[in-house]
Design a protein around this motif. Structure first.
Motif, short mmCIF file in Angstrom:
data_model
loop_
_atom_site.label_atom_id
_atom_site.label_comp_id
_atom_site.label_asym_id
_atom_site.label_seq_id
_atom_site.Cartn_x
_atom_site.Cartn_y
_atom_site.Cartn_z
N PHE A 288 0.83 -1.21 0.00
CA PHE A 288 0.00 0.00 0.00
C PHE A 288 0.86 1.25 0.00
CE2 PHE A 288 -2.23 3.48 2.07
CZ PHE A 288 -3.43 3.49 1.39
N ILE A 289 1.80 1.30 0.95
CA ILE A 289 2.69 2.46 1.05
C ILE A 289 3.53 2.59 -0.21
CG2 ILE A 289 4.68 3.38 2.32
CD1 ILE A 289 2.02 3.72 3.76
N GLN A 290 3.98 1.45 -0.69
CA GLN A 290 4.79 1.43 -1.90
C GLN A 290 4.04 2.06 -3.07
OE1 GLN A 290 5.83 -2.57 -2.93
NE2 GLN A 290 7.17 -1.91 -4.61
N GLU A 291 2.82 1.63 -3.27
CA GLU A 291 2.04 2.14 -4.40
C GLU A 291 1.66 3.60 -4.22
OE1 GLU A 291 -1.17 0.27 -6.47
OE2 GLU A 291 -0.83 -1.59 -5.38
N LEU A 292 1.24 3.92 -3.01
CA LEU A 292 0.73 5.27 -2.79
C LEU A 292 1.85 6.30 -2.83
CD1 LEU A 292 -2.18 6.17 -2.25
CD2 LEU A 292 -1.46 6.68 0.07
N GLU A 293 3.01 5.93 -2.31
CA GLU A 293 4.09 6.91 -2.21
C GLU A 293 5.10 6.75 -3.33
OE1 GLU A 293 4.67 8.96 0.61
OE2 GLU A 293 3.25 8.21 2.08
N GLY A 294 4.89 5.78 -4.18
CA GLY A 294 5.83 5.58 -5.27
C GLY A 294 7.21 5.18 -4.80
N LEU A 295 7.28 4.29 -3.81
CA LEU A 295 8.56 3.87 -3.25
C LEU A 295 8.92 2.47 -3.75
CD1 LEU A 295 7.92 4.84 0.49
CD2 LEU A 295 9.12 6.20 -1.22
N SER A 296 10.18 2.09 -3.52
CA SER A 296 10.55 0.70 -3.75
C SER A 296 10.02 -0.10 -2.56
CB SER A 296 12.06 0.56 -3.84
OG SER A 296 12.64 0.72 -2.57
N PHE A 297 10.05 -1.42 -2.69
CA PHE A 297 9.53 -2.24 -1.59
C PHE A 297 10.30 -1.97 -0.29
CE2 PHE A 297 9.49 -6.05 1.05
CZ PHE A 297 8.13 -6.15 1.27
N GLN A 298 11.62 -1.96 -0.41
CA GLN A 298 12.46 -1.75 0.77
C GLN A 298 12.19 -0.39 1.43
OE1 GLN A 298 15.97 -3.57 1.42
NE2 GLN A 298 14.81 -5.30 0.67
N GLU A 299 12.06 0.61 0.59
CA GLU A 299 11.76 1.95 1.13
C GLU A 299 10.42 1.95 1.86
OE1 GLU A 299 13.90 4.98 -2.03
OE2 GLU A 299 12.12 3.90 -2.66
N ALA A 300 9.48 1.20 1.29
CA ALA A 300 8.16 1.13 1.91
C ALA A 300 8.25 0.46 3.29
CB ALA A 300 7.19 0.37 1.02
N VAL A 301 9.09 -0.56 3.41
CA VAL A 301 9.27 -1.23 4.70
C VAL A 301 9.81 -0.24 5.73
CG1 VAL A 301 10.51 -3.04 5.95
CG2 VAL A 301 9.60 -3.51 3.66
N VAL A 302 10.82 0.53 5.30
CA VAL A 302 11.41 1.53 6.19
C VAL A 302 10.36 2.56 6.60
CG1 VAL A 302 13.12 3.38 6.37
CG2 VAL A 302 13.72 1.24 5.23
N ARG A 303 9.57 2.99 5.62
CA ARG A 303 8.55 4.01 5.90
C ARG A 303 7.52 3.49 6.91
NH1 ARG A 303 6.93 8.15 2.82
NH2 ARG A 303 9.15 8.53 2.80
N VAL A 304 7.09 2.26 6.73
CA VAL A 304 6.11 1.69 7.65
C VAL A 304 6.70 1.61 9.06
CG1 VAL A 304 4.82 -0.41 8.25
CG2 VAL A 304 4.79 0.44 5.91
N ALA A 305 7.96 1.19 9.15
CA ALA A 305 8.62 1.12 10.45
C ALA A 305 8.64 2.50 11.10
CB ALA A 305 10.03 0.56 10.31
N GLU A 306 8.95 3.51 10.30
CA GLU A 306 8.98 4.88 10.81
C GLU A 306 7.61 5.32 11.31
OE1 GLU A 306 12.54 6.74 7.99
OE2 GLU A 306 10.43 7.13 7.49
N MET A 307 6.59 5.00 10.50
CA MET A 307 5.24 5.42 10.86
C MET A 307 4.77 4.78 12.15
SD MET A 307 3.43 5.30 7.11
CE MET A 307 1.83 6.02 7.46
N GLU A 308 5.22 3.55 12.39
CA GLU A 308 4.78 2.82 13.57
C GLU A 308 5.75 3.00 14.73
OE1 GLU A 308 1.75 0.31 13.85
OE2 GLU A 308 1.48 2.21 12.81
N GLY A 309 6.81 3.77 14.48
CA GLY A 309 7.79 3.98 15.54
C GLY A 309 8.54 2.72 15.91
N ILE A 310 8.75 1.85 14.96
CA ILE A 310 9.50 0.62 15.22
C ILE A 310 10.96 0.87 14.90
CG2 ILE A 310 9.81 -1.80 14.55
CD1 ILE A 310 6.78 -1.68 13.66
#
Ligand SMILES: [Zn+2]
Length: 622
Positions: free
Chosen positions: A78-100
């Motif tokens: 979802f994050i990947q598609e919406l933000e136009g990121l690579s898969f790995q970038e999307a994983v990092v972004r999700v971790a950031e969003m969740e404070g992990i």
């Protein structure tokens, strides 16, 4: 399938861990207004334009799926598609969003890998912000600004939260810092932080200003607003605009920015409510008072993009503008815009003594402000009743009638019958007219249908990165054939019990439709390759949108938990029968061709095959 082989990959174990700690409903809820409906949540799809929700999020299975455009996947997709990121970038972004917390090696990787051409712009703004903050906090030249901010009751915690800094009174301060950091002339010119002279040299755009960074929805700094720091020299001061903003550019579009949105989003979603202020100082004052869900547009009147963004996140917006005439006019305009372009509920907070929220907090304190903002709201009608009085002499019959006529139109918009009734009584009493007359006039009013008047400039999204997502056309929903249903059921069973793959191979079953074949081949290679299979990991590696959407659709099927032998037999038979039927058609065509060409031997051979196939088919039908 995963891009960027040269980069340090985030291990699957870490990806799984982040996934387990994350709730997809929470992440998607920050972009899409979700409503609970049974086990799922539904909302308007962010990937295609629609008026009725066909986008759903399954909290138990942690998928999203849109049966309008067919997109689907897991939280990273979802994050990947919406933000136009690579898969790995999307994983990092999700971790950031969740404070992990995530090992820094992946963070830097994701930033280095960013092939987005805007990355250096974000980076330059971030650097500038750090430098300005340093000047404010730690230097002698920052003292005057510190005094000024203290007077404005911005304590160090607030300065930190809003990353406020100071640009010293020098025209080459940031120029030198940035040249040392090796930024190119092109980058510096594009950053908006400098003014370029004819000879190509740069000067600082901001000097002698308290610097407020402006962030996008994801907290990235995209611009600054600099508040001029008054000096002892009044003549000098007068030449300076009070506020100076970064020029618009690649990453900064005033029409799209809502100040504080990245901080406010969480509370907005939770409370289903946003406060709208005129200026960002008001937002900061509200934040300080304990109202974190305040937003402000950047010195422009509200735009369609901003309204749509708010509309997607909340049900209700509270307008809290300045108490002066300009502020009241702005509220009036805002109400019309929201009415035209959204279904949002509105209420209005009117501040006394022509104060703006910032001034009010300073004068009466945070507690009093929160009290006012939460418990002294006006309805739109109440506001209109006051607003439409201004400049009218209501002693005059003509003006009184005009006033009442306009007000009845406003009253017509009120949904609640009880509310309407109450106001009718009040008006009848105040103007000494019969309630029946008012009621009759009210019933004759016809409002233009709000939906018909909406003009959407499709499909401009408020977020820069979102606008890069190509809008795809809506699939025509075609009813599935029995055969398709059977293949999907078979895939569903395989996903849930990969060990069935052995049985499938033993039974010599092959998928018919190309899309199922593709999915099966990938499934099979992953299972063979790593000896295990989970649907979530499958989604991680599936980069093809159409396959991913299909996989989610299949995995979300509502079927009996346990597979019976009968089911297996039926499904396999159906698929096999279809194979044979297809083969029969081919053989019959070949036979006809052989006959025409007088190839008697071939014709006979084909005839035997056809008889056998027909027999097989008959046996299967028994
Ligand atoms: Zn969709």
């Amino acid at each position: 399938m995963i891009e960027g082989d040269e980069m340090a990959r985030i291990p699957q174990q870490v990806i799984d861990e982040i996934r387990e700690k994350t709730d997809i409903v929470n992440i998607i809820g920050q972009y899409v207004q979700l409503k609970k409906s049974g086990k799922n949540y539904t909302g308007l799809c962010p990937f295609h334009e629609e008026r009725t929700p066909s986008f759903s999020v399954a909290s138990d299975r942690q998928f999203y799926h849109c049966f309008g455009c067919g997109r689907g996947g897991n939280v990273f997709n979802f994050i990947q598609e919406l933000e136009g990121l690579s898969f790995q970038e999307a994983v990092v972004r999700v971790a950031e969003m969740e404070g992990i917390p995530l090992s820094s090696q992946y963070m830097t990787t994701s930033k280095q890998v960013g092939h987005n051409k805007n990355d250096s712009l974000y980076q330059m703004n971030q650097h500038a912000c750090e430098v300005y903050q340093h000047i404010l906090k730690n230097t002698q030249i920052g003292q005057a600004a510190r005094n000024y901010l203290e007077k404005r009751q911005l304590d160090s915690e607030l300065l930190e939260e809003f990353q406020i800094g100071f640009a010293p009174d020098r025209r080459d301060f940031l120029v030198k810092v940035f040249e040392q950091r090796g930024y190119t002339k092109e980058q510096m010119a594009a950053s908006g932080l400098f003014v370029q002279l004819e000879n190509g040299n740069f000067m600082d755009r901001f000097y002698s200003r308290v610097m407020f960074p402006i962030q996008d929805e994801h907290g990235r700094i995209i611009a600054f607003s600099g508040r001029y720091l008054p000096t002892d020299n009044e003549a000098d001061d007068k030449r300076q605009p009070k506020y100076l903003n970064s020029p618009e550019g690649e990453i900064f579009n005033k029409r799209e920015v809502l100040f504080n949105l990245h901080r406010a989003k969480g509370t907005m979603r939770k409370n289903q409510e946003a406060y709208l202020f005129e200026g960002f100082m008001d937002v900061i004052a509200a934040y300080k008072s304990g109202i974190p869900n305040g937003l402000a547009s950047m010195g422009t009147s509200l735009t369609e993009q901003q309204i749509r963004r708010i509309d997607k996140l909340v049900h209700q917006v509270v307008l809290c503008y300045d108490g002066d005439q300009a502020g009241q006019d702005a509220i009036y305009r805002a109400i019309s815009l929201f009415e035209e372009q959204s279904q949002l509920k509105m209420s209005i907070v009117s501040l006394p003594e022509r104060l703006d929220p910032d001034e009010y907090v300073k004068k009466y304190g945070a507690e009093s402000f929160v009290q006012l903002a939460q418990h002294s709201r006006q309805s739109v009608f109440q506001f209109m009743r006051q607003y439409k009085r201004t400049g009218r002499n209501l002693e005059n019959d003509q003006e009184q009638i005009a006033y009442l006529n306009e007000l009845l139109i406003e009253l017509k918009k009120v949904d609640s019958v009880i509310e309407q009734d109450k106001y009718l009584n009040q008006l009848a009493l105040e103007f000494n007219v019969s309630r029946d007359a008012l009621q009759q006039q009210l019933s004759q009013i016809q409002l233009p249908s709000p939906v018909a008047t909406v003009q959407y400039d499709l499909p401009v999204e408020p977020d820069v990165s979102v606008s890069q997502v190509p809008k795809i056309s809506v699939q025509v929903v075609v009813k599935k054939t029995q055969l398709q249903k059977a293949q999907e059921l078979l895939l569903y069973r395989l996903f849930n019990d990969p060990s069935l793959n052995k049985r499938l191979k033993a039974d010599e079953v092959f998928f018919i439709d190309e899309i199922y074949q593709e999915i099966y081949v990938l499934f099979d290679s992953i299972l063979e390759g790593q000896g295990s299979f989970t649907i979530q990991q499958f989604l991680d590696v599936l980069q093809e949108n159409h396959l991913r959407g299909k996989v989610v659709e299949i995995a979300s099927m509502n079927v009996p938990k346990e597979m019976s032998d009968q089911e297996w037999h039926d499904v396999i038979t159906l698929i096999k029968k279809h194979r044979i039927q297809e083969l029969l058609i081919t053989k019959k065509n070949e036979q006809q061709l052989a006959r025409q060409q007088h190839q008697t031997d071939l014709e006979l051979k084909l005839a035997v095959e056809i008889i056998q196939l027909t027999k097989q088919l008959k046996q299967m039908s028994q």
